[in-house]
Design an enzyme around this catalytic site. Structure first.
Site, PDB file in Angstrom:
ATOM      1  N   TYR A  43      22.863 -11.920 108.365  1.00 34.24           N
ATOM      2  CA  TYR A  43      22.887 -13.311 107.919  1.00 34.24           C
ATOM      3  C   TYR A  43      24.321 -13.826 107.747  1.00 34.24           C
ATOM      4  CZ  TYR A  43      17.962 -12.626 106.521  1.00 34.24           C
ATOM      5  OH  TYR A  43      16.611 -12.346 106.481  1.00 34.24           O
ATOM      6  N   HIS A 103      16.583  -3.247 108.949  1.00 35.66           N
ATOM      7  CA  HIS A 103      16.221  -4.620 109.292  1.00 35.66           C
ATOM      8  C   HIS A 103      15.280  -4.708 110.491  1.00 35.66           C
ATOM      9  CE1 HIS A 103      17.872  -9.034 109.276  1.00 35.66           C
ATOM     10  NE2 HIS A 103      16.564  -8.988 109.302  1.00 35.66           N
TER      11      HIS A 103
END
Length: 277
Positions: A43, A103
């Site tokens: 991110y 992730h």
């Protein structure tokens, strides 16, 4: 219900631009009552998320902080995973996180090469819990066989247009929490007739109804993204909305299926109907 300590509603913090906004957004979220903040290495906002927590009047020990690494583009080699984990902590400005996720099971991910680094982080106290994200049931089973640390959570897209029944059942069977990201399908749930009908019945918003429907499942939490105080407050008050059996049956009857997150870097075909919940 979610396992002990993990708040049922958290703040998702992904954005593809204006990453600095999450400094103020996190501080606002904590001010209105959020205690679960979710971010990730990819991110590129961990620095600002950490600053937002430190600038808040809420004590760090009262905030459940989750992050993720091992994405299809970070890190570039499985041997770099321990350094990637340390990088997450450094950018967040913390010694430990409450939950550390793998992730995506793609890119450098190999269960035998990557998961021992997560066990090491768990044993060293760098994370209090270990999670996985965007895994299929088969890949979850494979990972659980390798991990020494207990699987605490699995995070994947879930909303009324993508109910993820198989993955939710897996979480319930193995007693970990399923964390639903994109729980509002990027706003697409707002115009679904069944959700609008339930919202009007309860004098609520479609967002609150969608979140309440998600939270009606055992072992499920949600991390809606929001940037305004008004939307954050509305999302949090979904905890107080109790849907009845008729409401849940109506939402469960929605036939439309749609995934809002592009996952073409995964090791499976996300367009396969068997993976659409």
């Amino acid at each position: 219900m979610p396992r002990e300590d993990l708040p049922q509603i958290g703040l998702g913090t992904y954005s593809d631009d204006n990453r600095e906004q999450w400094r103020n957004n996190v501080r606002t979220a904590l001010d209105v009552g959020f205690r679960h903040i979710d971010t990730a290495q990819v991110y590129e906002n961990e620095e600002y998320v950490g600053e937002g927590i430190r600038q808040s009047s809420v004590a760090r020990d009262d905030v459940w902080l989750s992050t993720k690494t091992v994405h299809h583009d970070v890190p570039s080699d499985a041997e770099q995973v321990p350094a990637a984990i340390d990088g997450c902590l450094d950018r967040l400005g913390v010694d430990t996180v409450d939950l550390l996720y793998v992730h995506w099971p793609s890119g450098v991910y190999d269960h035998e090469a990557v998961l021992p680094a997560y066990d090491d982080a768990y044993e060293a106290g760098k994370t209090r819990n270990v999670g996985l994200s965007n895994f299929t049931s088969n890949l979850l089973d494979e990972a659980m066989d390798v991990l020494d640390a207990p699987l605490y959570a699995h995070q994947a897209e879930m909303h009324p247009l993508l109910p993820q029944r198989d993955l939710v059942a897996h979480a319930q069977k193995h007693d970990y929490t399923f964390v639903a990201y994109s729980p509002l399908a990027k706003g697409e749930v707002f115009d679904v007739p069944e959700i609008v009908d339930v919202a009007e019945k309860h004098d609520a918003t479609p967002a609150q109804v969608s979140l309440a429907w998600i939270l009606s499942h055992d072992n499920v939490a949600a991390i809606p993204k929001a940037s305004s105080r008004e939307h954050m407050t509305q999302n949090l008050t979904a905890l107080d909305l109790n849907l009845d059996e008729e409401d849940i049956t109506l939402i469960d009857s929605i036939e439309r299926r749609h995934r809002v997150i592009d996952a073409d870097h995964g090791p499976w075909n996300w367009e396969d109907d068997t993976l659409l919940g």
